[in-house]
Structures are given as structure tokens and as C-alpha cells.
Design an enzyme around this catalytic site. Structure first.
Site, PDB file in Angstrom:
ATOM      1  N   HIS A 297       0.862  -1.208   0.000  1.00 25.10           N
ATOM      2  CA  HIS A 297       0.000   0.000   0.000  1.00 25.10           C
ATOM      3  C   HIS A 297       0.891   1.249   0.000  1.00 25.10           C
ATOM      4  CE1 HIS A 297      -3.041   2.798   1.449  1.00 25.10           C
ATOM      5  NE2 HIS A 297      -3.941   1.866   1.632  1.00 25.10           N
TER       6      HIS A 297
ATOM      7  N   GLU B  63      -0.766   1.488  -5.373  1.00 25.90           N
ATOM      8  CA  GLU B  63      -0.535   0.256  -4.611  1.00 25.90           C
ATOM      9  C   GLU B  63      -0.572  -0.952  -5.544  1.00 25.90           C
ATOM     10  OE1 GLU B  63      -3.651   0.331  -1.613  1.00 25.90           O
ATOM     11  OE2 GLU B  63      -3.670   2.510  -1.696  1.00 25.90           O
TER      12      GLU B  63
HETATM   13  O1  TA6 Z   1      -6.092   1.527  -0.463  1.00 26.49           O
HETATM   14  C1  TA6 Z   1      -7.033   2.522  -0.284  1.00 26.49           C
HETATM   15  C2  TA6 Z   1      -7.733   2.311   1.049  1.00 26.49           C
HETATM   16  O2  TA6 Z   1      -8.290   1.033   1.113  1.00 26.49           O
HETATM   17  C3  TA6 Z   1      -8.755   3.434   1.231  1.00 26.49           C
HETATM   18  O3  TA6 Z   1     -10.082   2.991   1.114  1.00 26.49           O
HETATM   19  C4  TA6 Z   1      -8.379   4.088   2.527  1.00 26.49           C
HETATM   20  O4  TA6 Z   1      -9.244   3.892   3.547  1.00 26.49           O
HETATM   21  C5  TA6 Z   1      -6.949   3.621   2.731  1.00 26.49           C
HETATM   22  O5  TA6 Z   1      -6.799   2.387   2.126  1.00 26.49           O
HETATM   23  C6  TA6 Z   1      -6.313   3.703   4.102  1.00 26.49           C
HETATM   24  O6  TA6 Z   1      -6.699   2.691   4.950  1.00 26.49           O
HETATM   25  P1  TA6 Z   1      -6.231   2.701   6.467  1.00 26.49           P
HETATM   26  O7  TA6 Z   1      -6.843   1.478   7.083  1.00 26.49           O
HETATM   27  O8  TA6 Z   1      -4.745   2.644   6.463  1.00 26.49           O
HETATM   28  O9  TA6 Z   1      -6.756   3.983   7.066  1.00 26.49           O
END
Ligand code: TA6
Length: 299
Positions: free
Chosen positions: A167, A271
Site C-alpha cells: 500500500h 498500490e
Molecule cells: O487503499 C485505499 C484504502 O483502502 C482506502 O479505502 C483508505 O481507507 C486507505 O486504504 C487507508 O486505509 P487505512 O486502514 O490505512 O486507514
């Protein structure tokens, strides 16, 4: 020296060097320096929080407001998302791998000056719900940052169904000026519009509002063109069929306690992984290896 020990402070012969430190929040971390670059990696989540090439701004964005606390996710860098992506009822979003302290199994400076560190996810109570598996993550640092997440299904009978995702938060000059290339014609799920299925029509994606998209069935490399930092970032991947693009924009940024209100301007997540309908179905005894190479050049 061919291989390093995993305890104590140890300097490796020039030019690759690994230093063990107490990082923020007293969490154990490693500083790596090579002839081309520096990096920082926390044992919690095997989380790369920093990578910087000499004479370039940092490649990875790290929030000034990030928590650094045991069992809490770090905001920025490269969270390792496994074995599920997104929410799961009664469980933490994005799996448990990013919340656990990984074991450093080995670090190995190569003759060419690269440094590789190999981490293993320990057995955890949460893992008991899944078939027995070995999860390893190799981070290689040189003039680029290379990442390999390997999952082996140790079960003799059971298929292991999981999602994975690196990510990655990239640092940009101003997200409004950035273009993301390489996703034209790809079908995506638009999370901002309740997972509506759409097709990417743009050669170069521009960001001017909240973006949260899962691009499916794409093995292609992407490029982030950043005129403000005069830099082109290239994301190459192998054994990854999904690319996720995320920027929370203003309202979401304000809701996130571990993210500054204006920080959305300086980051973009691109990602690489296998999520949603691209989840992995790993037969007994087999391994999957997600590989990502992040490199940058002046533009
Ligand atoms: O990858 C994008 C995502 O899934 C978004 O929907 C957003 O919420 C982000 O990840 C961050 O997630 P987190 O759990 O680290 O706040």
C-alpha cells in the site's frame, strides 16, 4: 562480509550499512544506507517508512501525524496489507500483517553494494483462522527499492485464499499537478461511488477530488509524473493483478486522526497487489511471490 547477524549494532563493509535503532515510539527499526540511497524499516509491519535517493527528495510519504505505537498502523511508507484488503467484519482493516512485529531473519549486503533484508511474519492468533503458511518479505535497497512478498501455503489439503497489497504512499510536490500513466482502458471499482464498475478513459489520471479506485486485471507498470519535484516515479510489478490508486482529499483527511489536514496535497498512493476479484487462490504446497520495483528519475 557475506551475511549479517540479526542482533546488536553492526556495520557492514562499505558501502552497504545497516544500523539497528530504537525508532519513534520506541519501536525497533533499521536504518540502511547504500552508495545510492538511505532507507528506514520498522520491524512492526516490516514497514518501510523511508527511502531516499541521494540528490532527490524522499520517495515515500510519511505523515507527520502518524502513530508509532505497538499494534497501531503507521500512516505512510509501505504498509504490507495481508491477508485481506479493506474492511472485514469484526477485524482490523487491511489485515493483521501491518500490525505485527516481524522477525528479521537475515540481512545480506551484495557485492554490488545493494542491501537486502529478509523478514518473516511470526505465527499469530489471527493467523490460526487460515491454513498454515509461511510469509516472508524481502526488501532490497540500492538505486531503487525492490520488494518481494512471498506466501507459501504449508497445508497439505487446503487451498489458501487471500489478498495482498503493498500500500505504497509516494511523496509528491502537489498532487493536483501529478499525472498517473499506465492504466488507460483498465476496468476499476470506484470506491467513492459505492464500488461502481468503470473503465479508465484517461491516458494520464489527474487528481482533483477524493480518489479511491481498485484497477483490476492489470499487470502493467505505472508511472507517476511529478512536475513540481521534476521527478518521474516508475512502479513495476510482477504477480500483481490489481493496482489501487488513493488520495483521501480534504474531507477524509480531516477525519483521519493520524493524518494532517493538508497532507493530502503531498501524497498519492499507487498500490500493487491482488485484491477483490484478483484475490489469490493458492493450492496446497504452492507459493505466490508479489514483486514490486520502485524507481525514479529526473524529468
Ligand atoms: O487503499 C485505499 C484504502 O483502502 C482506502 O479505502 C483508505 O481507507 C486507505 O486504504 C487507508 O486505509 P487505512 O486502514 O490505512 O486507514
Amino acid at each position: 562480509m557475506a551475511n549479517g547477524k540479526t542482533e546488536g549494532n553492526l556495520e557492514i563493509a562499505n558501502p552497504g550499512k545497516v544500523t539497528f535503532l530504537e525508532g519513534r515510539g520506541e519501536l525497533p527499526m533499521m536504518e540502511v544506507s547504500t552508495a545510492w540511497s538511505t532507507a528506514e524499516i520498522y520491524l512492526q509491519g516490516a514497514h518501510v517508512t523511508h527511502f531516499r535517493k541521494k540528490n532527490e527528495p524522499p520517495l515515500l510519504f510519511l505523515s507527520q501525524c502518524s502513530r508509532f505505537a505497538a499494534g497501531q498502523p503507521i500512516r505512510g511508507g509501505i504498509p504490507v496489507v495481508f491477508p485481506w484488503f479493506g474492511p472485514r467484519e469484526g477485524m482490523n482493516q487491511h489485515g493483521f500483517a501491518r500490525l505485527k512485529e516481524w522477525e528479521l531473519k537475515e540481512f545480506a549486503p551484495a557485492p554490488d553494494g545493494s542491501v537486502s533484508l529478509r523478514f518473516r511474519l511470526p505465527e499469530t492468533p489471527e493467523g490460526a483462522a487460515f491454513p498454515s503458511c509461511t510469509v516472508e518479505y524481502v526488501v532490497t535497497i540500492n538505486d531503487a527499492l525492490q520488494l518481494e512478498l512471498a506466501v507459501t501455503n504449508n497445508s497439505k489439503t487446503e487451498e489458501f485464499v487471500f489478498e495482498n497489497c503493498l500500500h505504497t504512499y509516494f511523496e509528491v510536490g502537489d498532487v493536483r499537478d501529478v499525472s498517473i500513466k499506465g492504466l488507460k482502458g483498465i476496468t476499476y471499482l470506484d470506491k467513492v461511488e459505492n464500488f461502481a464498475r468503470k473503465s479508465e478513459t484517461d491516458d494520464a489520471i489527474r487528481i482533483s477530488s477524493e480518489v479511491d479506485r481498485i484497477y483490476l486485471n492489470t499487470a502493467d507498470a505505472t508511472e507517476i509524473l511529478d512536475p513540481r519535484l521534476a521527478r518521474k516515479i516508475r512502479v513495476e510489478k510482477h504477480a500483481s493483478l490489481s493496482t489501487v490508486v488513493w488520495n483521501p482529499w480534504i474531507a477524509k483527511a480531516q477525519q483521519m486522526p493520524d493524518f494532517g489536514n493538508e497532507e493530502f496535497e503531498r501524497m498519492i498512493c499507487v498500490e500493487s497487489g491482488n485484491v477483490s476479484s484478483n484475490q489469490i487462490r493458492l493450492p496446497p504446497g504452492e507459493s505466490s511471490r508479489l514483486k514490486v520495483k520502485l524507481s525514479s528519475s529526473a524529468m
